[in-house]
Design an enzyme around this catalytic site. Structure first.
Site, PDB file in Angstrom:
ATOM      1  N   CYS A 178       2.614  -4.800   6.704  1.00 22.20           N
ATOM      2  CA  CYS A 178       2.436  -4.606   5.263  1.00 22.20           C
ATOM      3  C   CYS A 178       3.729  -4.117   4.612  1.00 22.20           C
ATOM      4  O   CYS A 178       4.728  -3.885   5.278  1.00 22.20           O
ATOM      5  CB  CYS A 178       1.321  -3.588   5.013  1.00 22.20           C
ATOM      6  SG  CYS A 178      -0.301  -4.155   5.549  1.00 22.20           S
ATOM      7  N   HIS A 221       0.826  -1.218   0.000  1.00 19.05           N
ATOM      8  CA  HIS A 221       0.000   0.000   0.000  1.00 19.05           C
ATOM      9  C   HIS A 221       0.850   1.253   0.000  1.00 19.05           C
ATOM     10  O   HIS A 221       2.056   1.207   0.211  1.00 19.05           O
ATOM     11  CB  HIS A 221      -0.979   0.000   1.176  1.00 19.05           C
ATOM     12  CG  HIS A 221      -0.375  -0.018   2.546  1.00 19.05           C
ATOM     13  ND1 HIS A 221       0.382   1.011   3.066  1.00 19.05           N
ATOM     14  CD2 HIS A 221      -0.439  -0.957   3.528  1.00 19.05           C
ATOM     15  CE1 HIS A 221       0.737   0.728   4.300  1.00 19.05           C
ATOM     16  NE2 HIS A 221       0.274  -0.474   4.601  1.00 19.05           N
TER      17      HIS A 221
END
Length: 160
Positions: free
Chosen positions: A135, A117
Site C-alpha cells: 500500500c 492509508h
C-alpha cells in the site's frame, strides 16, 4: 500548579477523523515511488503533496500476492474504508485485467486490497520507510485530508 499548567497546555485528543474539504476537485493523483512523493492535482495544478511509505519491497511493480511491492500503472480510486485498521483508507483498483493476466501466466494470485492509508495504531512501528504490504502510507492527519479530497473514479498514476 506546574501539573495543572502542563495539563492545560496539552492538546486535546482529536475527536473526529472526518474533515471536510471545499477546494477544487482532485482530478488525478500522481505517485512517484522513487521520490516517495504523492501529489493530488486539479488539472495540472498540484493541490497537495505528501511524503509516502511504500511496500516493503519498494523496487518494481506488484506482480503477485505477498510480494510486498506497490503496483505501478494507471488505476482508479474505487472505495473508501472509514473503519480501516490504518485510521482511514482509500482503495486503489489494483489488480486490473493486465495484472490478473500477468499473474495467471505464472500461476500466481495477483493479490489485491491496495490502499492509500494512514498509520493507525501501527504508527510507532511504522517509523521506518517502506513498511506496508504494498500500500501507500501517509500520516494519519494526512489521510484525513486525502479521504476528504477524493471521490471514486479519480485516476491514480503510480510511477516507478
Amino acid at each position: 500548579m506546574g501539573l495543572a499548567v502542563l495539563v492545560a497546555c496539552s492538546p486535546a485528543p482529536k475527536q473526529n477523523k472526518f474533515v471536510s474539504y471545499s477546494g477544487p476537485a482532485v482530478t488525478q493523483i500522481v505517485v512517484n515511488k522513487g521520490a516517495r512523493r504523492m501529489h493530488l492535482l486539479h488539472g495540472t495544478t498540484v493541490l497537495k503533496s505528501y511524503d509516502i511509505d511504500l511496500g516493503n519491497e519498494p523496487v518494481g511493480a506488484k506482480r503477485y500476492s505477498g510480494d510486498g511491492r506497490t503496483p505501478e500503472g494507471i488505476y482508479f480510486i474505487d472505495r473508501f474504508n472509514p473503519r480501516s485498521a490504518y485510521h482511514l483508507s482509500v482503495g486503489v483498483s489494483y489488480p486490473d485485467v493486465n495484472d490478473k493476466l500477468r499473474a495467471q501466466l505464472v500461476g500466481m494470485d495477483p493479490g489485491g486490497d491496495i490502499f492509500i492509508h494512514g498509520k493507525g495504531p501501527y504508527g510507532k512501528a511504522a517509523n521506518r520507510k517502506d513498511w506496508t504490504a504494498g500500500c501507500i502510507a501517509v500520516e494519519d492527519e494526512e489521510i484525513e485530508e486525502i479521504y476528504a479530497m477524493l471521490t471514486t473514479g479519480v485516476p491514480i498514476v503510480i510511477n516507478p
